[in-house]
Design a protein around this motif. Structure first.
Motif, short mmCIF file in Angstrom:
data_model
loop_
_atom_site.label_atom_id
_atom_site.label_comp_id
_atom_site.label_asym_id
_atom_site.label_seq_id
_atom_site.Cartn_x
_atom_site.Cartn_y
_atom_site.Cartn_z
N THR A 262 0.92 -1.07 -0.33
CA THR A 262 0.04 0.06 0.01
C THR A 262 0.93 1.35 0.10
N LEU A 263 0.57 1.95 -1.01
CA LEU A 263 1.29 3.44 -1.09
C LEU A 263 0.37 4.66 -1.01
N VAL A 264 0.52 5.44 -0.03
CA VAL A 264 -0.14 6.81 0.17
C VAL A 264 0.71 7.95 -0.29
N THR A 265 0.01 8.77 -1.27
CA THR A 265 0.95 9.82 -1.54
C THR A 265 0.00 11.14 -1.17
N LEU A 266 0.66 12.13 -0.49
CA LEU A 266 -0.30 13.39 -0.17
C LEU A 266 0.74 14.61 -0.61
N GLY A 267 -0.12 15.48 -1.43
CA GLY A 267 0.80 16.67 -2.12
C GLY A 267 -0.01 17.95 -2.07
N HIS A 268 0.87 18.87 -2.04
CA HIS A 268 -0.03 20.36 -2.24
C HIS A 268 1.12 21.26 -3.03
N THR A 269 0.24 21.88 -3.99
CA THR A 269 0.98 23.05 -4.76
C THR A 269 0.45 24.48 -4.43
N TRP A 270 1.28 25.52 -4.26
CA TRP A 270 0.85 26.77 -4.12
C TRP A 270 1.74 27.56 -5.10
N GLN A 271 1.02 28.35 -5.96
CA GLN A 271 1.73 29.24 -6.89
C GLN A 271 0.99 30.60 -6.83
N GLN A 272 1.69 31.83 -6.66
CA GLN A 272 1.26 33.10 -6.87
C GLN A 272 2.10 34.10 -8.22
N ASN A 273 1.08 34.15 -8.88
CA ASN A 273 1.52 35.12 -10.18
C ASN A 273 0.96 36.65 -9.91
N ASN A 274 1.78 37.51 -9.67
CA ASN A 274 1.54 38.68 -9.88
C ASN A 274 2.15 40.00 -11.05
N THR A 275 1.08 40.19 -11.87
CA THR A 275 1.54 41.09 -13.03
C THR A 275 1.07 42.35 -12.90
N ASP A 276 2.06 43.35 -13.22
CA ASP A 276 1.69 44.67 -13.51
C ASP A 276 2.03 45.30 -14.55
N GLY A 277 0.97 46.16 -15.14
CA GLY A 277 1.18 46.44 -16.74
C GLY A 277 0.63 45.59 -17.34
N ASN A 278 -0.20 44.73 -17.25
CA ASN A 278 -0.74 43.81 -18.14
C ASN A 278 -1.86 44.23 -19.12
N MET A 279 -1.71 43.70 -20.22
CA MET A 279 -2.48 43.91 -21.43
C MET A 279 -3.69 43.24 -21.19
N TRP A 280 -4.88 43.72 -21.30
CA TRP A 280 -6.18 43.21 -21.65
C TRP A 280 -6.62 43.31 -23.01
N GLY A 281 -6.60 42.42 -23.73
CA GLY A 281 -6.65 42.50 -25.39
C GLY A 281 -5.28 42.77 -25.74
N SER A 282 -5.04 43.68 -26.60
CA SER A 282 -3.63 43.75 -27.43
C SER A 282 -3.76 44.92 -28.10
N LEU A 283 -2.94 45.21 -28.89
CA LEU A 283 -2.68 46.33 -29.93
C LEU A 283 -3.35 46.42 -31.33
N PRO A 284 -4.21 47.39 -31.55
CA PRO A 284 -4.88 47.32 -32.80
C PRO A 284 -3.59 47.12 -34.27
N LEU A 285 -3.91 46.25 -34.88
CA LEU A 285 -3.00 45.99 -36.02
C LEU A 285 -3.15 46.98 -37.11
N TYR A 286 -4.09 47.88 -37.33
CA TYR A 286 -4.24 48.65 -38.42
C TYR A 286 -4.90 50.06 -37.97
N ASP A 287 -5.02 51.00 -38.56
CA ASP A 287 -5.81 52.20 -38.27
C ASP A 287 -7.10 52.51 -38.90
N SER A 288 -7.96 53.26 -38.68
CA SER A 288 -9.06 53.59 -39.33
C SER A 288 -9.07 53.73 -40.93
N ALA A 289 -7.98 54.03 -41.62
CA ALA A 289 -7.80 53.74 -42.93
C ALA A 289 -7.48 52.30 -43.47
#
Length: 731
Positions: A262-289
């Motif tokens: 009988t083998l018993v395994t117990l585990g836990h992972t914690w990860q924290q990601n902090n990003t400043d200045g992130n983009m939601w969407g991105s950059l327009p690829l072309y202008d109004s013309a």
């Protein structure tokens, strides 16, 4: 380039051939495992001469080796199969590849995987594709992990993984619902029987700093209790204006031999990601013309107050019980909590062609919070059965999952005074834009939906005859969802959905084999038909014919696959009901077909390589090319060499090449096009002693300019040339 008609003429017979394989494999399963076969087995057999075979056990742990391949995989069927015994295309990124090329996020790993594209749509949200479809199926240690919206938030750190396996095509047998693209299986590191430790420090371009520690070994004199602790921390600025990241990771796991069986395994992972200045969407690829915007590589659409923080907590418990010498029973329970907290800024439409400015009415601000909680449980038995004088491998199991996804968004309304300033041309903007004083005062949009899935599954590797092997299985699924996401009902109900799996393998020689396979997957739909009933799930089916070989004296695996993937019963608009409710009918979806060639392993003493080429055609129900943001030609290659004359030195290279891609514009006539490009990375490492190694990585050595995706009508430029230096101590 092959003409589409010529490729279709070669692949169209694939469906018939694979259906024949399905019939043969299923028939073989019933014949071999029928009661009559067991009765025949009980009859006295003629005594045979005893033959003793001595062979090195196959290990699927890649850390501590320099291998770019694994000899066994179970991601496709949960059966322990060699690459030649697996009737699908499978690729693995090993621990050695991750270490050689500093692949410390899952995005980095999947960018090195044959047949996979990484769509970096934003700085903190990523999609993956394979064979023309979005990848929606993920596993951790072979246990399926439901992934709402098919995307990954933040950078998932790879310090805790031994390897990442990718099975391409429909994978409904182990995945349940999803797209017929691929399954990505993240295989975690485990405690070791011998003490070991390592500390690694890295510094690189844009003030990047990373520190990683890993300690493992027995915790008692008898070695019956073992543990492992992995910790990693990273902080970095970016080539993009105002973008900076911090990431922390802790992984602890205990493994106990409770009894001799009988083998018993117990585990836990914690990860924290902090990003400043992130983009939601991105950059327009072309202008109004309609002219390309051509922003500088460092240009960002993020204000200086935007951020995206993600905390992930994942716990798991495994109990494995040996049932005699040939069978085992394993139960797994895992719990996931993911919390997101963000402030977002989105640009809609195109900048003014006359001055490059963007007006306030083209901007959307949001405060977004999310809580994803999941429970997943699995119980399965695996072992061998003797029938017809041959040994067959079986697995039977059941699993259950529940995922609750809660979301809240706040949007400032017209009473938010932005001063009418809009934005100057983005490549001249410093990120200065008014931040709302009190986000909580603004109207909210909510989402709260719960999805439950449960299933029964089974698979068998059947030794049918000399040189003939079949792999057959099926999954029976039930799924239901309740709740809403941003006003859209999520209610679905799927009962008794059968997902078959069948493959047939013929060993041409002791080192080469031919195979055919047929696999399915389904995806529930929320659209209703004219009677008010939910449409049946979308059906995805993959047909594959291929050739596999063990080459270079068995040190490497090579494969050639022809594949066809079909999507059926996709919701199509069919008018409205008298009350104005939209109704739908099922219709054909996307069809993809193509060719894959892979090679992985040791090509000569000290020379490791993993290479893959994919050719792909994708058509919609009308036979027109679709998903044109996905490259039709794709090469992924990593290689390293340790010369015998100077075995302290290792040198290597990584190549990522794709051909042209394009997309139809949303706000103007015409198409946006990305020319084909190649990214070349170089590495070198030197062992100063048995314990101390230094390495240097130079990425995008040609300083190639490219866009990270054309999936949306927005994009940003990929990273220019950059460098990373590392020093690692190991015990």
């Amino acid at each position: 380039m092959c003409h589409p008609d010529s490729l279709s003429s070669r692949i169209d017979p694939l469906a018939q051939a694979v259906r024949r394989a399905l019939g043969l494999a299923t028939a073989g399963a019933f014949v071999v495992l029928s009661p009559a076969s067991f009765a025949q087995e009980a009859e006295p057999a003629q005594a045979l001469e005893t033959v003793t075979v001595e062979a090195e056990a196959l290990s699927i742990i890649t850390e501590g080796t320099e291998r770019y391949r694994v000899p066994l995989t179970s991601s496709a069927t949960r059966l322990d199969l060699t690459p030649r015994e697996t009737p699908q295309s499978v690729s693995t990124v090993t621990r050695a590849q991750m270490d050689d090329f500093n692949l410390d996020t899952t995005n980095d790993v999947l960018e090195s995987t044959p047949g996979v594209t990484v769509e970096r749509l934003e700085t903190d949200r990523t999609y993956y594709t394979a064979r023309g479809f979005e990848i929606s199926n993920f596993q951790v240690d072979g246990l399926r992990v439901p992934m709402p919206y098919n995307n990954v938030h933040g950078d998932m750190d790879t310090a805790i993984y031994d390897r990442v396996e990718v099975v391409r095509g429909a994978t409904g047998l182990m995945s349940g619902s999803g797209n017929p693209a691929a399954t990505v299986n993240f295989v975690r590191k485990r405690p070791t029987y011998e003490p070991q430790a390592s500390v690694s420090a890295s510094v690189g371009s844009w003030e990047q700093r990373r520190l990683e520690a890993d300690v493992a070994g027995p915790l008692d004199d008898a070695g019956r209790l073992r543990g492992r602790l992995v910790a990693a921390g990273m902080e970095s600025d970016s080539y993009l204006d105002r973008l900076s990241r911090e990431r922390g990771l802790l992984y602890g796991v205990l493994e106990a031999d409770v009894t001799d069986s009988t083998l018993v395994t117990l585990g836990h992972t914690w990860q924290q990601n902090n990003t400043d200045g992130n983009m939601w969407g991105s950059l327009p690829l072309y202008d109004s013309a309609g002219d390309p915007t051509g922003y500088d590589v460092e240009t960002s659409s993020a204000p200086d107050w935007s951020y995206w923080d993600v905390e992930t907590r994942r716990s798991f418990l495994e109990v494995q019980q040996e049932l005699g010498e040939r069978w085992s029973l394993k139960g797994t329970l895992t719990h996931l909590d993911m919390l997101s907290d963000t402030q977002l800024f989105y640009i809609y439409g195109t900048p003014d062609a006359s001055n490059g400015r963007i007006s306030d009415d083209q901007l959307t601000l949001s405060r977004y919070d999310r809580h994803l909680e999941q429970w997943v449980a699995d119980l399965h038995a695996k072992g061998d059965v003797e029938a017809f004088g041959r040994t067959h491998q079986l697995v039977v199991g059941t699993d259950w999952s529940q995922s609750r996804n809660q979301q809240l968004s706040r949007y400032p309304t017209a009473d938010f005074d932005a001063g009418g300033q809009g934005l100057p041309p983005l490549d001249d903007w410093n990120g200065d834009y008014p931040e709302p004083d009190a986000w909580v005062a603004y109207p909210t949009t909510l989402g709260d939906a719960t999805v439950k899935e449960r299933s029964l599954y089974g698979a068998a590797k059947l030794d049918l005859a000399e040189r003939w092997t079949a792999v057959a299985g099926a999954r029976l699924s039930w799924a239901d969802a309740v709740g809403e996401q941003y006003g859209s009902s999520q209610e679905t109900d799927v009962d008794n959905e059968l997902t078959p799996y069948a493959g047939l393998i013929y060993d041409v020689t002791d080192w080469t084999s031919l195979y055919a396979s047929y696999t399915e997957i389904f995806d529930p739909q929320t659209e209703i038909n004219r009677n008010g009933d939910f449409l049946d799930p979308v059906e995805g089916a993959s047909y594959e014919l291929g050739f596999k070989a063990s080459v270079f004296d068995g040190a490497a695996d090579a494969s050639l696959a022809l594949f066809r993937t079909e999507q059926d019963n996709l919701a199509q608009p069919a008018g409205t009901r008298p009350d104005g409710t939209a109704i739908y009918k099922g219709g054909d979806g996307i069809t993809s077909e193509g060719v894959e060639v892979t090679l992985a392993g040791e090509l000569a003493p000290g020379w490791q390589a993993s290479v893959g080429y994919t050719y792909l055609e994708i058509e919609d129900a009308d036979g027109e090319a679709t998903n044109t943001y996905i490259p039709r030609h794709l090469v992924r290659a990593t290689t390293s060499y340790r010369p015998a004359a100077l075995d302290a030195l290792k040198v290597g290279a990584r190549l990522r090449w794709q051909d042209d891609i394009e997309r139809d514009r949303d706000f103007a006539e015409g198409k946006t096009r990305q020319e084909g490009y190649a990214l070349v990375d170089l590495m070198a490492s030197y062992d100063f002693s048995d314990n101390l190694t230094g390495s240097l990585n130079l990425n995008n050595v040609t300083d190639e300019a490219y866009l990270t995706s054309l999936k949306w009508d927005q994009a940003f430029r990929g990273a220019p040339r950059h460098v990373m230096a590392n020093l690692t101590w190991r015990y």
